[in-house]
Design an enzyme around this catalytic site. Sequence first.
Site, PDB file in Angstrom:
ATOM      1  N   CYS A 136      -5.272  33.295 -42.179  1.00 61.94           N
ATOM      2  CA  CYS A 136      -6.228  33.364 -41.070  1.00 61.94           C
ATOM      3  C   CYS A 136      -6.442  34.793 -40.588  1.00 61.94           C
ATOM      4  O   CYS A 136      -5.597  35.349 -39.878  1.00 61.94           O
ATOM      5  CB  CYS A 136      -5.729  32.487 -39.933  1.00 61.94           C
ATOM      6  SG  CYS A 136      -6.730  32.604 -38.447  1.00 61.94           S
ATOM      7  N   CYS A 139      -6.564  35.251 -36.813  1.00 58.99           N
ATOM      8  CA  CYS A 139      -5.269  35.197 -36.125  1.00 58.99           C
ATOM      9  C   CYS A 139      -4.478  36.484 -36.355  1.00 58.99           C
ATOM     10  O   CYS A 139      -3.853  37.002 -35.444  1.00 58.99           O
ATOM     11  CB  CYS A 139      -4.422  34.036 -36.642  1.00 58.99           C
ATOM     12  SG  CYS A 139      -5.317  32.533 -36.942  1.00 58.99           S
ATOM     13  N   ASP A 140      -4.484  36.981 -37.590  1.00 56.95           N
ATOM     14  CA  ASP A 140      -3.552  38.044 -37.962  1.00 56.95           C
ATOM     15  C   ASP A 140      -4.196  39.395 -38.264  1.00 56.95           C
ATOM     16  O   ASP A 140      -3.489  40.392 -38.447  1.00 56.95           O
ATOM     17  CB  ASP A 140      -2.748  37.602 -39.201  1.00 56.95           C
ATOM     18  CG  ASP A 140      -1.997  36.303 -38.948  1.00 56.95           C
ATOM     19  OD1 ASP A 140      -1.621  36.088 -37.775  1.00 56.95           O
ATOM     20  OD2 ASP A 140      -1.800  35.519 -39.882  1.00 56.95           O
TER      21      ASP A 140
END
Length: 310
Positions: A136, A139-140
């Site tokens: 993701c 997200c990261d």
Amino acid sequence: MTEYKTKMLIIGSGPAGYTAGIYAARSGLNPILVSGNQEGGQLTITTEIENFPGFPEPIGGLELMQRMKQQAENVGVTLVTDLIRHVDFSSRPFVCTSENGNTFIADCVIIATGASARWLGLDSEKKFLGFGVSGCATCDGFFYRGKDVAVVGGGNTAADEALYLANIAKSVTLIHRRNELRADKVMQERVLKNEKIKVEWDSVVDEVLGEMPKGVTGAVLKNVKTGEKKEISVDGIFIAIGHHPNTDLFKGILDMNEEGYLITKPDSCQTNIEGVFAAGDVQNPNFRQAVVAAGSGCIASLEAEKFLNK
Ligand code: NDP
């Protein structure tokens, strides 16, 4: 541990689940929706959505899902944060039990459990998961500011992630197993025009390189046409190679295709068990669009209502 009784149980909290809930609640069915592990589903890990009608400006996936949840609550859907672990569809009412020990007794069930991200299946991928290997970018991606990263895949998700990361990272290497992208034309153009993105065509990741606990330092790529291998230096690798349906729960109970997607009657969300419906990505691997899933949730709800009124 609670015993819930309802006319309609909805399993899953993506666009299909929430839409089914909204329709059912407005029809007075007092539905219960069990959210699953990832409340809001796949869209919550998507960046910007600019093709969901009604939003002239792009909207974040998380925000879109929060709005759907709010709308579901506003019209009277009972939301339960839990994970269904077992279903008994052998007789009506249907009985479903959950991770938290709750029991749901329902006259009909709408399955909207969606599909989850796929992984390459390499030992080295598993080893560095969370240490440079991610599923993701939204997200990261933040952790890779000014660094070199790679994205694996050639679909819209891979294109989306590559473009998102290009805004953050120093460079993005898109690794794709064929010599043309599957992503929409407009996305392809954006990727191929972006100076920060380089595509490694006809290539797969043979091994993720790194050391623990530092994490990923690179990857060995293999050209699928020539068999030639080469190393690239990257700090992070984002896997974006598609999804598999969340249907383990229904194995041996509901009809599914070879890939595990639930089979429904043509032009319908009705499964092989009367009173059990399937909506969204879990029964339709072909489109995987939020708007399609929402439409499918609507169909399932209307069909379920008809079934209950029989
Ligand atoms: P897709 O199934 O569309 O693409 C998966 C990609 O990964 C393909 O390019 C495929 O290669 C590649 N792939 C699959 N398995 C492997 C493997 N083992 N090793 C290497 N490569 C592999 O999945 P997406 O997640 O990209 O998209 C899913 C759906 O969601 C699509 O319908 C897409 O349009 C939609 N979507 C829409 C967005 C938007 O509208 N903003 C954003 C993101 C997704 P190959 O091409 O060779 O099969």
